[in-house]
Write an enzyme that holds these catalytic residues in place. Structure first.
Site, PDB file in Angstrom:
ATOM      1  N   HIS A  67       8.561   8.074  24.666  1.00  0.00           N
ATOM      2  CA  HIS A  67       9.013   7.295  23.509  1.00  0.00           C
ATOM      3  C   HIS A  67       9.673   8.261  22.541  1.00  0.00           C
ATOM      4  O   HIS A  67       9.037   9.200  22.060  1.00  0.00           O
ATOM      5  CB  HIS A  67       7.856   6.569  22.829  1.00  0.00           C
ATOM      6  CG  HIS A  67       8.307   5.721  21.675  1.00  0.00           C
ATOM      7  ND1 HIS A  67       8.624   4.391  21.814  1.00  0.00           N
ATOM      8  CD2 HIS A  67       8.511   6.022  20.366  1.00  0.00           C
ATOM      9  CE1 HIS A  67       9.005   3.905  20.646  1.00  0.00           C
ATOM     10  NE2 HIS A  67       8.944   4.877  19.747  1.00  0.00           N
ATOM     11  N   CYS A  68      10.946   8.035  22.254  1.00  0.00           N
ATOM     12  CA  CYS A  68      11.700   8.973  21.424  1.00  0.00           C
ATOM     13  C   CYS A  68      11.800   8.444  19.996  1.00  0.00           C
ATOM     14  O   CYS A  68      12.438   7.420  19.747  1.00  0.00           O
ATOM     15  CB  CYS A  68      13.105   9.175  21.994  1.00  0.00           C
ATOM     16  SG  CYS A  68      14.096  10.334  21.016  1.00  0.00           S
ATOM     17  N   PRO A  69      11.177   9.133  19.033  1.00  0.00           N
ATOM     18  CA  PRO A  69      11.266   8.682  17.637  1.00  0.00           C
ATOM     19  C   PRO A  69      12.664   8.839  17.055  1.00  0.00           C
ATOM     20  O   PRO A  69      13.015   8.166  16.087  1.00  0.00           O
ATOM     21  CB  PRO A  69      10.262   9.592  16.912  1.00  0.00           C
ATOM     22  CG  PRO A  69      10.171  10.815  17.765  1.00  0.00           C
ATOM     23  CD  PRO A  69      10.358  10.355  19.165  1.00  0.00           C
TER      24      PRO A  69
END
Length: 557
Positions: free
Chosen positions: A391-393
């Site tokens: 999951h890439c912020p």
């Protein structure tokens, strides 16, 4: 078993209780099919559902908690409860495959404890709490004697994992037990800083203890998200603007920076929310790129035209168009969400249960689906993603089979854009600043360019910082994709997956077909039909088997 429970008094006539305590599936099935009354409580009026939750028997608990999700299908089939009330959130209320209905997930034992309360008190993992929350249990229900909610019990047990789940499910942080204590009061008594901070943050998000004009704003989640996204825009501009002011007094500038710090502290304490933590990195990325664009077209554009380097500006614009496209696709496109209708979920659950393969390694107890190989449930997005990478912020989205290629394009063009920005800063200093690097040396040169244009120096520092993390990330991604044939999640958790051979120095992946072939398949390179990449729908790929004739040793089936 529970503290103080006398095991001896259950010997003989309560064999079913013991098979539930220790999760003995086959014996449980035999007893039920032999006619055991699964509604029969023990001497303290504790049902099988409670014992399964108390002892974290994941294989038994789902079967009692939901009529359509049993490893022990025979429990609901033989009348574990009467009816399947829609109010309790049981999806089988629309058509329960178990003819006898499903049990009440908020059922209390003689101690007035529900399965959710016991799970919060005794189980320091996401299951079975997450499973119970999937079926909309009453998170704010108090027990019969202490009036403690599940959040109270989680705090008493120091169960930080479950506390997070309960707060995300809108548990009442101000609920009081029979002594008038809230979960926050209990956390303070135990002097647990983590629990106190998270509970206070949850209260602030609800607007408690705030003036009337702030309370309404704090309760508006969309407004709080805009504040989190907008704050980096303001901070990045103010840092450079104050430094660039034509004021000789550094004391005055220091006071201005203190004002910025106080403002940020006020906004963070008032409006920032850990449940929307991905909004802040996204805001930092958007703000940094926005001010870089402003700097390029306001400061550099004239110099580029003056030096007849229009080609440089066109190249910069081209890379940014590509950057915006790939960022938009990474941010908003489907990363590979595994979807299923209610009917498909019920069918999958029954099929897995009947074949004895209802295992949490292949079944998601939150999405209620069979997990394809290489997929994972994202705790941030709360959904299962096919070929999950991470999951890439920075893009506010998961990276999976649906958008991984766009994510790589985003990283590449972002690196190009930052490189152009660094080049622009150097050109600006060369034209507008009186410096001589070879004569004055590095440190004096650094002082000269910083004093010549503090704003430009600030943008340069931002560019260097982003260049470093983007360069490291893209190199790691390319190494995993081309060299190892695995995802970030698989590399970090390879020992959890049976299809990987892990040694102290290497990971042997069944998906590794060589550097060139890995790149061709990942980017789907065709070269006008001269190359045929192998396209796999990872949302429906469930198994992998060993193949003696295959060069890689494995084949997808």
């Amino acid at each position: 078993t529970r503290p103080g429970q006398d095991k001896a008094k259950y010997s003989g006539g309560c064999i079913m209780l013991w098979v539930c305590l220790y999760g003995i599936f086959e014996r449980c099935r035999e007893l039920v099919e032999a006619g055991y009354d699964v509604q029969q409580p023990d001497k303290e009026n504790v049902t099988l559902l409670h014992w399964a939750a108390i002892n974290n028997r994941i294989d038994l608990n789902p079967g009692v908690s939901e009529c359509s999700h049993p490893t022990v299908l025979s429990l609901p089939y033989h009348g574990a409860a009467e009816g399947c009330p829609a109010a309790e959130g049981c999806p089988a209320a629309e058509g329960c495959p178990a003819a006898e209905g499903c049990p009440d997930v908020d059922m209390m034992d003689q101690n007035g404890m529900t399965p959710l309360m016991w799970a919060a008190y005794r189980t320091h993992s996401v299951d079975p709490t997450r499973l119970l929350l999937t079926f909309n249990v009453s998170v704010n229900l108090g027990d019969k004697y202490h009036k403690n909610t599940a959040l109270h019990w989680a705090v008493l047990a120091g169960n930080t994992t479950v506390i997070t789940l309960l707060l995300d499910s809108n548990s009442n942080v101000d609920a009081q037990n029979i002594k008038g204590e809230t979960p926050l009061d209990l956390a303070k008594q135990r002097k647990n800083v983590w629990m106190v901070n998270h509970l206070q943050e949850a209260r602030q998000a609800k607007g408690y203890d705030s003036p009337g004009y702030l309370k309404k704003l704090k309760m508006d989640k969309e407004f709080r998200q805009k504040i989190m996204l907008g704050t980096p825009f303001l901070v990045i501009w103010l840092v450079g603007f104050i430094a660039d002011l034509d004021i000789d007094s550094w004391l005055l500038k220091g006071l201005m920076y203190c004002g910025v710090w106080v403002t940020v502290q006020f906004l963070s304490k008032s409006f920032f929310d850990h449940s929307m933590h991905s909004a802040l990195p996204l805001g930092i990325y958007l703000a940094t790129k926005f001010w870089m664009f402003v700097t390029w077209f306001y400061w550099f554009w004239i110099d580029i035209l003056y030096n007849k380097s229009l080609l440089v500006s066109l190249a910069f614009s081209h890379y940014n168009v590509c950057l915006f496209y790939n960022f938009g696709k990474s941010w908003k496109s489907d990363p590979g969400i595994i979807k299923a209708s209610e009917e498909q979920k019920k069918k999958t659950i029954v099929e897995l249960a009947e074949t004895g393969s209802l295992d949490l390694s292949i079944f998601c107890s939150t999405c209620l689906i069979r997990k394809p190989i290489r997929s994972k449930h994202c705790a941030v997005c709360n959904r299962c993603i096919a070929k999950f990478d991470h999951h890439c912020p920075w893009v506010g989205n998961c990276v999976g089979s649906g958008n991984h290629r766009y994510f790589m394009g985003y990283l590449f063009f972002l690196l190009c854009m930052i490189s152009w920005m660094i080049y622009g800063c150097i050109c600006y200093w060369r034209i507008h600043c009186a410096t001589n690097y070879t004569k004055d040396g590095f440190w004096l040169y650094l002082t000269q360019i910083a004093s010549c244009s503090p704003w430009m120096f600030w943008m340069f520092l931002n560019s260097v910082f982003h260049f470093m993390w983007v360069a490291v990330l893209i190199m790691c991604q390319l190494y995993q994709i081309a060299g190892l044939g695995i995802t970030t999640n698989e590399r970090m958790n390879a020992r959890r997956y049976k299809h990987f051979k892990v040694t102290a120095t290497s990971i042997e992946s069944p998906f590794n077909h060589g550097c060139v072939r890995n790149l061709i398949d990942f980017f789907e390179i065709r070269c006008c039909g001269l190359i045929r990449p192998k396209a796999i729908d990872w949302t429906t790929q469930y198994t992998i088997e060993y193949d003696q004739t295959s060069g890689s040793g494995y084949q997808l089936v």
